[in-house]
Design an enzyme around this catalytic site. Structure first.
Site, PDB file in Angstrom:
ATOM      1  CE  LYS A 183      32.845  40.612  51.560  1.00  0.00           C
ATOM      2  NZ  LYS A 183      31.793  40.241  50.654  1.00  0.00           N
ATOM      3  CE  LYS A 216      33.139  47.428  43.967  1.00  0.00           C
ATOM      4  NZ  LYS A 216      33.541  46.155  43.381  1.00  0.00           N
ATOM      5  CE  LYS A 228      26.601  43.307  45.536  1.00  0.00           C
ATOM      6  NZ  LYS A 228      27.308  42.330  45.514  1.00  0.00           N
TER       7      LYS A 228
END
Ligand code: TRP
Length: 338
Positions: free
Chosen positions: A120, A202, A205
């Site tokens: 991040k 992945k 979201k």
């Protein structure tokens, strides 16, 4: 069981998802679908990790809308608020309080080694804030406040659960048995769903991050289009080979999850067909899977009074348990009782 025996106390399970993006097909197949049938066996707590979500800058109106939508979606996915405790992290102030305490028992070195922090910070180089760094201490508080035995998480969160165990062990070794030692709970039938546009990553979201994500609110046309464009390969053979045929294998995983068919059955079903037929079938199975969830979510979102009641009751039940742990912790570390 004889009438003198008490039924065994249920083990406790807890998990949360950050409302930092729309829930996806991946969130459903990989996590939520496995949460909904646990209430018979476990005492279950599921929450919206809104405190965690602001470690990355959020638009306030979007965050509020998505948080409510996420609550409605949990219920629409079959997590019954009568049988599970559903709540917002920010409604239970004990999370922030225990989070602070545990910050003082989480080491700089440990926090620096967290893969998610490194990822991040690389992605948000202009906003590497303290919250992003101490994120795992708050997550440890989420888990330890409820004395959770099991924490259903994906592979990417295992490291945080391991750190939670280290923090709990450290705390317990100083003050006695305060925290239950949690274990990551990796379900036997959990599917890890990859992005349709990039099967190496992945399904994400985060908004606008992933053109290959299918959200729970996508209408049928959008879902069909996403599957039609899904990345495959050029050998036109529906065969499960996650090493060399990542895109096709991901589609097979999805189809297997939606239809219950095995990979062998799927290979047989599409032998001699092109990818066009296969993608269409996968898309249709997903449309049918998500249709009732989307419809029920919309219905629930229109019923504000009901959602209000669910969140208030959830916060109350959660606070009750959380407060017991927090009191004990405050006493152990030497704070004067109020
Ligand atoms: N960190 C988790 C994620 O990014 C979300 C989360 C926050 C969580 N607190 C938790 C998951 C406690 C399990 C238990 O997905």
């Amino acid at each position: 069981m004889t009438d003198t025996m008490q039924p065994a106390k249920k083990k406790r399970m807890l998990s949360g998802i950050k409302p930092s993006g729309a829930l996806t097909l991946g969130s459903y197949l990989g996590a939520i679908r496995n949460w909904k049938d646990r209430a018979e066996e476990f005492d279950c707590y599921y929450f919206m990790a809104d405190l965690h979500s602001i470690t990355v800058r959020q638009n306030p109106a979007d965050l509020r809308r998505r948080s409510l939508e996420q609550l409605a979606q949990y219920i629409a996915c079959g997590i019954d608020p009568e049988k599970n405790v559903l709540f917002f992290q920010s409604h239970v102030h004990q999370h922030a309080e225990l989070g602070w305490v545990l910050n003082c028992y989480a080491m700089f070195g440990e926090l620096s080694r967290m893969t998610q922090f490194k990822d991040k910070s690389a992605k948000n180089a202009d906003n590497i804030n303290g919250g992003l760094f101490t994120y795992p201490a708050l997550m440890a508080a989420d888990i330890l406040l409820y004395q959770a035995d099991y924490v259903p998480v994906g592979e990417d969160q295992k490291q945080h659960v391991e750190l939670t165990r280290d923090i709990a062990k450290r705390f317990n070794s100083i003050y006695g048995d305060v925290f239950t030692m949690p274990e990551p709970y990796i379900p036997k039938v959990g599917a890890r769903i990859m992005s349709l546009a990039n099967p190496d990553a992945k399904m994400s979201k985060s908004e606008n991050d992933d053109p290959g994500r299918v959200t729970l609110m996508d209408p049928p046309e959008v879902i069909m289009r996403l599957f039609k464009r899904a990345i495959t390969d050029c050998d036109a053979e529906v065969r499960y080979d996650p090493e060399n045929k990542k895109g096709v294998s991901n589609l097979m995983t999805i189809y297997s999850a939606t239809t219950g068919r095995s990979f062998a059955e799927i290979e047989q079903e599409f032998a001699g067909h092109g990818y066009g037929d296969f993608k269409k079938a996968v898309g249709e199975s997903v449309v049918e899977l998500l249709r009732p969830i989307r419809e029920e979510t919309c219905r629930l979102l229109a019923d504000k009074a009901y959602l209000q009641k669910v969140m208030a009751e959830g916060a109350e039940k959660a606070s009750y348990v959380a407060e017991k742990t927090l009191r004990k912790v405050y006493k152990k570390v030497g704070f004067v009782a109020r």
